[in-house]
Design a protein around this motif. Structure first.
Motif, PDB file in Angstrom:
ATOM      1  N   ALA A   6       0.826  -1.206   0.000  1.00 19.20           N
ATOM      2  CA  ALA A   6       0.000   0.000   0.000  1.00 19.20           C
ATOM      3  C   ALA A   6       0.862   1.259   0.000  1.00 19.20           C
ATOM      4  N   ILE A   7       1.953   1.241   0.755  1.00 22.75           N
ATOM      5  CA  ILE A   7       2.876   2.383   0.783  1.00 22.75           C
ATOM      6  C   ILE A   7       3.466   2.620  -0.598  1.00 22.75           C
ATOM      7  N   GLU A   8       3.808   1.548  -1.284  1.00 26.35           N
ATOM      8  CA  GLU A   8       4.441   1.664  -2.594  1.00 26.35           C
ATOM      9  C   GLU A   8       3.487   2.162  -3.672  1.00 26.35           C
ATOM     10  N   GLN A   9       2.174   2.148  -3.402  1.00 26.08           N
ATOM     11  CA  GLN A   9       1.202   2.621  -4.382  1.00 26.08           C
ATOM     12  C   GLN A   9       1.091   4.135  -4.444  1.00 26.08           C
ATOM     13  N   VAL A  10       1.534   4.834  -3.398  1.00 28.58           N
ATOM     14  CA  VAL A  10       1.315   6.278  -3.316  1.00 28.58           C
ATOM     15  C   VAL A  10       2.615   7.002  -3.018  1.00 28.58           C
ATOM     16  N   GLU A  11       2.673   8.286  -3.421  1.00 33.36           N
ATOM     17  CA  GLU A  11       3.848   9.099  -3.140  1.00 33.36           C
ATOM     18  C   GLU A  11       3.798   9.673  -1.732  1.00 33.36           C
ATOM     19  N   THR A  12       2.601  10.008  -1.263  1.00 33.26           N
ATOM     20  CA  THR A  12       2.400  10.517   0.090  1.00 33.26           C
ATOM     21  C   THR A  12       1.172   9.823   0.673  1.00 33.26           C
ATOM     22  N   PRO A  13       1.045   9.780   2.005  1.00 29.66           N
ATOM     23  CA  PRO A  13      -0.132   9.146   2.591  1.00 29.66           C
ATOM     24  C   PRO A  13      -1.426   9.803   2.124  1.00 29.66           C
ATOM     25  N   VAL A  14      -2.430   8.984   1.854  1.00 28.38           N
ATOM     26  CA  VAL A  14      -3.745   9.475   1.448  1.00 28.38           C
ATOM     27  C   VAL A  14      -4.493   9.923   2.699  1.00 28.38           C
ATOM     28  N   THR A  15      -5.024  11.149   2.682  1.00 26.73           N
ATOM     29  CA  THR A  15      -5.725  11.693   3.834  1.00 26.73           C
ATOM     30  C   THR A  15      -7.224  11.774   3.572  1.00 26.73           C
ATOM     31  N   ALA A  16      -7.986  12.067   4.622  1.00 26.78           N
ATOM     32  CA  ALA A  16      -9.428  12.255   4.465  1.00 26.78           C
ATOM     33  C   ALA A  16      -9.726  13.399   3.501  1.00 26.78           C
ATOM     34  N   ASP A  17      -8.943  14.463   3.575  1.00 31.71           N
ATOM     35  CA  ASP A  17      -9.147  15.575   2.643  1.00 31.71           C
ATOM     36  C   ASP A  17      -8.849  15.155   1.206  1.00 31.71           C
ATOM     37  N   ASP A  18      -7.793  14.349   1.017  1.00 36.72           N
ATOM     38  CA  ASP A  18      -7.489  13.843  -0.324  1.00 36.72           C
ATOM     39  C   ASP A  18      -8.661  13.036  -0.872  1.00 36.72           C
ATOM     40  N   ILE A  19      -9.230  12.199  -0.030  1.00 37.15           N
ATOM     41  CA  ILE A  19     -10.356  11.367  -0.460  1.00 37.15           C
ATOM     42  C   ILE A  19     -11.538  12.246  -0.840  1.00 37.15           C
ATOM     43  N   ALA A  20     -11.843  13.241  -0.020  1.00 34.18           N
ATOM     44  CA  ALA A  20     -12.947  14.154  -0.327  1.00 34.18           C
ATOM     45  C   ALA A  20     -12.696  14.894  -1.637  1.00 34.18           C
ATOM     46  N   ASP A  21     -11.481  15.380  -1.837  1.00 37.43           N
ATOM     47  CA  ASP A  21     -11.145  16.101  -3.064  1.00 37.43           C
ATOM     48  C   ASP A  21     -11.277  15.183  -4.286  1.00 37.43           C
ATOM     49  N   ASP A  22     -10.777  13.960  -4.159  1.00 39.82           N
ATOM     50  CA  ASP A  22     -10.866  13.024  -5.281  1.00 39.82           C
ATOM     51  C   ASP A  22     -12.320  12.673  -5.593  1.00 39.82           C
ATOM     52  N   LEU A  23     -13.132  12.548  -4.551  1.00 38.63           N
ATOM     53  CA  LEU A  23     -14.553  12.252  -4.769  1.00 38.63           C
ATOM     54  C   LEU A  23     -15.242  13.415  -5.468  1.00 38.63           C
ATOM     55  N   ARG A  24     -14.913  14.628  -5.095  1.00 35.37           N
ATOM     56  CA  ARG A  24     -15.488  15.791  -5.767  1.00 35.37           C
ATOM     57  C   ARG A  24     -15.056  15.823  -7.238  1.00 35.37           C
ATOM     58  N   SER A  25     -13.791  15.504  -7.493  1.00 33.04           N
ATOM     59  CA  SER A  25     -13.311  15.458  -8.874  1.00 33.04           C
ATOM     60  C   SER A  25     -14.031  14.371  -9.677  1.00 33.04           C
ATOM     61  N   LEU A  26     -14.364  13.277  -9.010  1.00 32.71           N
ATOM     62  CA  LEU A  26     -15.105  12.195  -9.657  1.00 32.71           C
ATOM     63  C   LEU A  26     -16.516  12.629 -10.022  1.00 32.71           C
ATOM     64  N   GLY A  27     -17.075  13.552  -9.242  1.00 26.64           N
ATOM     65  CA  GLY A  27     -18.429  14.018  -9.517  1.00 26.64           C
ATOM     66  C   GLY A  27     -19.391  13.912  -8.361  1.00 26.64           C
ATOM     67  N   VAL A  28     -18.915  13.453  -7.197  1.00 27.03           N
ATOM     68  CA  VAL A  28     -19.772  13.408  -6.013  1.00 27.03           C
ATOM     69  C   VAL A  28     -20.081  14.842  -5.594  1.00 27.03           C
ATOM     70  N   THR A  29     -21.363  15.103  -5.319  1.00 29.03           N
ATOM     71  CA  THR A  29     -21.777  16.467  -5.026  1.00 29.03           C
ATOM     72  C   THR A  29     -22.361  16.594  -3.630  1.00 29.03           C
ATOM     73  N   PRO A  30     -22.165  17.726  -2.969  1.00 28.12           N
ATOM     74  CA  PRO A  30     -22.798  17.952  -1.669  1.00 28.12           C
ATOM     75  C   PRO A  30     -24.316  17.854  -1.793  1.00 28.12           C
ATOM     76  N   GLY A  31     -24.933  17.187  -0.829  1.00 27.62           N
ATOM     77  CA  GLY A  31     -26.380  17.104  -0.819  1.00 27.62           C
ATOM     78  C   GLY A  31     -26.965  15.883  -1.497  1.00 27.62           C
ATOM     79  N   GLU A  32     -26.149  15.074  -2.147  1.00 30.21           N
ATOM     80  CA  GLU A  32     -26.712  13.916  -2.840  1.00 30.21           C
ATOM     81  C   GLU A  32     -26.832  12.709  -1.919  1.00 30.21           C
ATOM     82  N   THR A  33     -27.611  11.725  -2.361  1.00 32.52           N
ATOM     83  CA  THR A  33     -27.734  10.442  -1.675  1.00 32.52           C
ATOM     84  C   THR A  33     -26.801   9.460  -2.358  1.00 32.52           C
TER      85      THR A  33
END
Length: 268
Positions: A6-33
């Motif tokens: 898992a360490i070798e897959q990433v350059e830096t540790p993945v954080t909760a903010d990184d996950i949120a940012d990536d989800l927003r880039s994917l198209g997840v929107t505030p307020g959706e189900t």
């Protein structure tokens, strides 16, 4: 996957903010189900592991939206059908009497991954009452989505899956495939084809008392879920991207269910 891998897959540790940012880039929107199926190990080395995934999902959807995850407990299923391993025939009849009652706030999930088990314990998360097929939810419509979960046909109409459908929700597959996509079970229940019925008996708490509930359900079959998912991706389309180091797929749940109903009727 090992932690070293898992360490070798990433350059830096993945954080909760990184996950949120990536989800927003994917198209997840505030307020959706959003109904989520996930594998934390698929995302690379995550700082905080499943807790960071839960908080990243919450930040992406916000309290104005609603997160839903399966928190199933197959230890409350009919043990006559257990095969890995099977139990002695002499145990089958009395097993429900020997089990403690299902308690939404306490009974652990099993077989659905680390993220749902972490998510179900979070403040303001609520869990449905079904002893085998419960779902947990957080956010604006959480209470309404899990309320009055029917015992019979627990993945069909009257289930949280149908509530997600009625809210035009979406499915997020986070590092996993369609084999674990529970929304396809809703399509199984709605499709018109011959299926076997399975009898269940499980202890629950009602009005503060232990009671034994008895109910029936269809004998679900996940062996072709990857096939119907691939057909949906090809014929209808989805949004794909990455979250951390993992592949992510975002798709419309009502479109998927409606497509799968027709697919099951034609192919089963």
């Amino acid at each position: 996957m090992t932690e070293q891998a898992a360490i070798e897959q990433v350059e830096t540790p993945v954080t909760a903010d990184d996950i949120a940012d990536d989800l927003r880039s994917l198209g997840v929107t505030p307020g959706e189900t959003l109904i989520v199926h996930s594998s934390v190990s698929a995302l690379g080395w995550v700082a905080g592991q499943q807790q960071a995934v839960v908080e990243g999902l919450q930040r992406a959807v916000t309290e104005a939206g609603t997160l839903v995850v399966p928190t199933h407990s197959p230890q409350f299923s009919d043990c006559e059908r257990w095969s890995n391993p099977p139990v002695p025939d002499a145990w089958v009849e009395e097993m429900p009497e020997r089990m403690p009652p299902f308690r939404p706030a306490a009974t652990p999930s099993r077989g659905v991954g680390a993220v749902p088990e972490c998510f179900r314990t979070y403040p303001d998360t609520v869990r449905s009452r079904h002893p085998e097929y419960s779902f947990a939810a957080w956010g604006a419509d959480a209470e309404a989505i899990v309320a009055d979960h029917r015992y019979d046909n627990g993945l069909g109409d009257g289930s949280p899956l149908a509530e997600v459908y009625d809210r035009s929700g979406r499915v997020l597959l986070l590092g996993v495939g369609h084999s674990v996509n529970t929304s396809l079970h809703l399509a199984e229940h709605r499709a018109d084809y011959e299926t076997d019925q399975v009898y269940h008996r499980a202890p629950v708490i009602e009005d503060g008392e232990r009671v034994m509930v008895e109910y029936e359900d269809i004998a679900g079959d996940t062996t072709d879920f990857e096939d119907v998912g691939a057909a949906f991706e090809s014929e209808v389309g989805i949004t794909e991207g990455t979250v951390g180091a993992g592949d992510a797929k975002l798709l419309d749940q009502p479109d998927l269910v409606d497509f799968a109903v027709e697919w099951f009727e034609a192919n089963r």
